[in-house]
Scaffold this motif. Structure first.
Motif, PDB file in Angstrom:
ATOM      1  N   ASP A  12      54.473  40.742  45.600  1.00 13.70           N
ATOM      2  CA  ASP A  12      53.838  40.284  46.837  1.00 13.70           C
ATOM      3  C   ASP A  12      52.343  40.594  46.892  1.00 13.70           C
ATOM      4  O   ASP A  12      51.722  40.480  47.938  1.00 13.70           O
ATOM      5  CB  ASP A  12      54.562  40.836  48.065  1.00 13.70           C
ATOM      6  CG  ASP A  12      54.552  42.355  48.124  1.00 13.70           C
ATOM      7  OD1 ASP A  12      54.204  43.007  47.125  1.00 13.70           O
ATOM      8  OD2 ASP A  12      54.906  42.898  49.185  1.00 13.70           O
ATOM      9  N   LEU A  13      51.758  40.951  45.761  1.00  8.44           N
ATOM     10  CA  LEU A  13      50.319  41.202  45.686  1.00  8.44           C
ATOM     11  C   LEU A  13      49.608  39.956  45.171  1.00  8.44           C
ATOM     12  O   LEU A  13      49.989  39.399  44.140  1.00  8.44           O
ATOM     13  CB  LEU A  13      50.026  42.378  44.744  1.00  8.44           C
ATOM     14  CG  LEU A  13      48.551  42.665  44.485  1.00  8.44           C
ATOM     15  CD1 LEU A  13      47.847  43.144  45.753  1.00  8.44           C
ATOM     16  CD2 LEU A  13      48.405  43.690  43.375  1.00  8.44           C
ATOM     17  N   ILE A  14      48.565  39.546  45.875  1.00  7.20           N
ATOM     18  CA  ILE A  14      47.748  38.403  45.459  1.00  7.20           C
ATOM     19  C   ILE A  14      46.489  38.971  44.811  1.00  7.20           C
ATOM     20  O   ILE A  14      45.849  39.868  45.357  1.00  7.20           O
ATOM     21  CB  ILE A  14      47.380  37.517  46.657  1.00  7.20           C
ATOM     22  CG1 ILE A  14      48.644  37.060  47.382  1.00  7.20           C
ATOM     23  CG2 ILE A  14      46.532  36.323  46.209  1.00  7.20           C
ATOM     24  CD1 ILE A  14      48.387  36.532  48.780  1.00  7.20           C
ATOM     25  N   ILE A  15      46.142  38.439  43.637  1.00 12.52           N
ATOM     26  CA  ILE A  15      44.991  38.937  42.879  1.00 12.52           C
ATOM     27  C   ILE A  15      44.015  37.793  42.635  1.00 12.52           C
ATOM     28  O   ILE A  15      44.420  36.687  42.283  1.00 12.52           O
ATOM     29  CB  ILE A  15      45.446  39.535  41.535  1.00 12.52           C
ATOM     30  CG1 ILE A  15      46.340  40.754  41.775  1.00 12.52           C
ATOM     31  CG2 ILE A  15      44.252  39.903  40.659  1.00 12.52           C
ATOM     32  CD1 ILE A  15      46.959  41.331  40.521  1.00 12.52           C
ATOM     33  N   TYR A  16      42.731  38.107  42.812  1.00 15.35           N
ATOM     34  CA  TYR A  16      41.669  37.147  42.544  1.00 15.35           C
ATOM     35  C   TYR A  16      40.598  37.768  41.671  1.00 15.35           C
ATOM     36  O   TYR A  16      40.468  38.992  41.593  1.00 15.35           O
ATOM     37  CB  TYR A  16      40.987  36.706  43.850  1.00 15.35           C
ATOM     38  CG  TYR A  16      41.778  35.733  44.670  1.00 15.35           C
ATOM     39  CD1 TYR A  16      41.845  34.396  44.313  1.00 15.35           C
ATOM     40  CD2 TYR A  16      42.451  36.142  45.809  1.00 15.35           C
ATOM     41  CE1 TYR A  16      42.575  33.493  45.078  1.00 15.35           C
ATOM     42  CE2 TYR A  16      43.175  35.248  46.577  1.00 15.35           C
ATOM     43  CZ  TYR A  16      43.229  33.920  46.201  1.00 15.35           C
ATOM     44  OH  TYR A  16      43.944  33.029  46.948  1.00 15.35           O
ATOM     45  N   LEU A  35      41.946  43.937  51.935  1.00 18.01           N
ATOM     46  CA  LEU A  35      41.314  43.653  50.644  1.00 18.01           C
ATOM     47  C   LEU A  35      41.159  44.961  49.884  1.00 18.01           C
ATOM     48  O   LEU A  35      40.664  45.950  50.436  1.00 18.01           O
ATOM     49  CB  LEU A  35      39.931  43.028  50.831  1.00 18.01           C
ATOM     50  CG  LEU A  35      39.869  41.655  51.482  1.00 18.01           C
ATOM     51  CD1 LEU A  35      38.413  41.225  51.651  1.00 18.01           C
ATOM     52  CD2 LEU A  35      40.630  40.627  50.653  1.00 18.01           C
ATOM     53  N   ILE A  36      41.590  44.965  48.626  1.00 18.10           N
ATOM     54  CA  ILE A  36      41.363  46.103  47.741  1.00 18.10           C
ATOM     55  C   ILE A  36      40.408  45.633  46.653  1.00 18.10           C
ATOM     56  O   ILE A  36      40.724  44.703  45.908  1.00 18.10           O
ATOM     57  CB  ILE A  36      42.666  46.620  47.104  1.00 18.10           C
ATOM     58  CG1 ILE A  36      43.673  47.030  48.171  1.00 18.10           C
ATOM     59  CG2 ILE A  36      42.353  47.797  46.156  1.00 18.10           C
ATOM     60  CD1 ILE A  36      45.041  47.448  47.631  1.00 18.10           C
ATOM     61  N   ALA A  95      43.960  41.911  46.126  1.00 14.91           N
ATOM     62  CA  ALA A  95      43.166  42.807  45.289  1.00 14.91           C
ATOM     63  C   ALA A  95      42.255  41.930  44.444  1.00 14.91           C
ATOM     64  O   ALA A  95      42.649  40.831  44.022  1.00 14.91           O
ATOM     65  CB  ALA A  95      44.065  43.655  44.400  1.00 14.91           C
ATOM     66  N   PHE A  96      41.030  42.394  44.207  1.00 14.13           N
ATOM     67  CA  PHE A  96      40.121  41.600  43.383  1.00 14.13           C
ATOM     68  C   PHE A  96      39.165  42.477  42.599  1.00 14.13           C
ATOM     69  O   PHE A  96      38.915  43.625  42.944  1.00 14.13           O
ATOM     70  CB  PHE A  96      39.390  40.534  44.216  1.00 14.13           C
ATOM     71  CG  PHE A  96      38.356  41.055  45.181  1.00 14.13           C
ATOM     72  CD1 PHE A  96      37.000  40.912  44.902  1.00 14.13           C
ATOM     73  CD2 PHE A  96      38.718  41.630  46.387  1.00 14.13           C
ATOM     74  CE1 PHE A  96      36.036  41.357  45.805  1.00 14.13           C
ATOM     75  CE2 PHE A  96      37.765  42.079  47.291  1.00 14.13           C
ATOM     76  CZ  PHE A  96      36.413  41.942  46.995  1.00 14.13           C
ATOM     77  N   CYS A  97      38.673  41.896  41.501  1.00 16.50           N
ATOM     78  CA  CYS A  97      37.672  42.531  40.639  1.00 16.50           C
ATOM     79  C   CYS A  97      36.903  41.383  39.975  1.00 16.50           C
ATOM     80  O   CYS A  97      36.870  40.288  40.530  1.00 16.50           O
ATOM     81  CB  CYS A  97      38.324  43.487  39.636  1.00 16.50           C
ATOM     82  SG  CYS A  97      39.542  42.732  38.547  1.00 16.50           S
ATOM     83  N   ARG A  98      36.326  41.592  38.814  1.00 22.05           N
ATOM     84  CA  ARG A  98      35.552  40.518  38.184  1.00 22.05           C
ATOM     85  C   ARG A  98      36.444  39.326  37.828  1.00 22.05           C
ATOM     86  O   ARG A  98      36.174  38.200  38.190  1.00 22.05           O
ATOM     87  CB  ARG A  98      34.803  41.013  36.945  1.00 22.05           C
ATOM     88  CG  ARG A  98      33.876  39.948  36.362  1.00 22.05           C
ATOM     89  CD  ARG A  98      33.195  40.405  35.084  1.00 22.05           C
ATOM     90  NE  ARG A  98      34.131  40.771  34.042  1.00 22.05           N
ATOM     91  CZ  ARG A  98      34.825  39.918  33.290  1.00 22.05           C
ATOM     92  NH1 ARG A  98      34.689  38.617  33.464  1.00 22.05           N
ATOM     93  NH2 ARG A  98      35.657  40.354  32.374  1.00 22.05           N
TER      94      ARG A  98
END
Length: 141
Positions: A12-16, A35-36, A95-98
């Motif tokens: 259930d985690l969405i990552i971008y 937002l993480i 959650a997002f990063c590069r």
């Protein structure tokens, strides 16, 4: 319609990949609550300012969590901390990063007590992650 970068979903985690203020507006409109951000501030000269992204998210009523992790250096301890942050976060969470890769690694490491290495690798592959070296790490632990 805003084009959001590199969307992947793990359970259930969405990552971008890297988000900007416009993306955060769009996510808030869809009901995202937390937002993480897993990228160090100023990791690259052209990345959006972390403080500006945080201000935007909080102005829209979103919870902001900054857990900076160096690319390619994700530790088990950081994965455990990610799991703690995620468990306590109001859902739904992005959650997002590069590129989204370190968020995926953090998620997988946070799940080591609940899921086998094979299950985690399969879920990551199904979500579009291609990280053979990290997959070996999951299978070896």
């Amino acid at each position: 319609m805003i084009n959001l970068p590199f969307k992947r979903q793990l359970d259930d985690l969405i990552i971008y990949g890297q988000l900007n203020a416009e993306h955060i507006n769009a996510l808030a409109a869809t009901g995202i609550k937390t937002l993480i951000f897993n990228r160090p501030a100023a990791e690259e000269p052209n990345q959006p300012l972390t403080s500006e992204l945080q201000k935007k998210a909080e102005a829209l009523g979103m919870k902001w969590i900054h857990q900076p992790v160096a690319s390619g250096q994700v530790t088990q301890e950081q994965g455990v901390e990610f799991g703690r942050l995620y468990a306590a976060a109001e859902k739904p969470v992005v959650a997002f990063c590069r590129s989204g890769a370190r968020c995926g690694c953090l998620w997988a490491l946070s799940q080591r007590q609940q899921q086998s290495g094979n299950e985690l690798v399969n879920k990551m592959k199904q979500a579009g992650f291609d990280m053979p070296d990290f997959f070996k790490r999951l299978l070896a632990e």
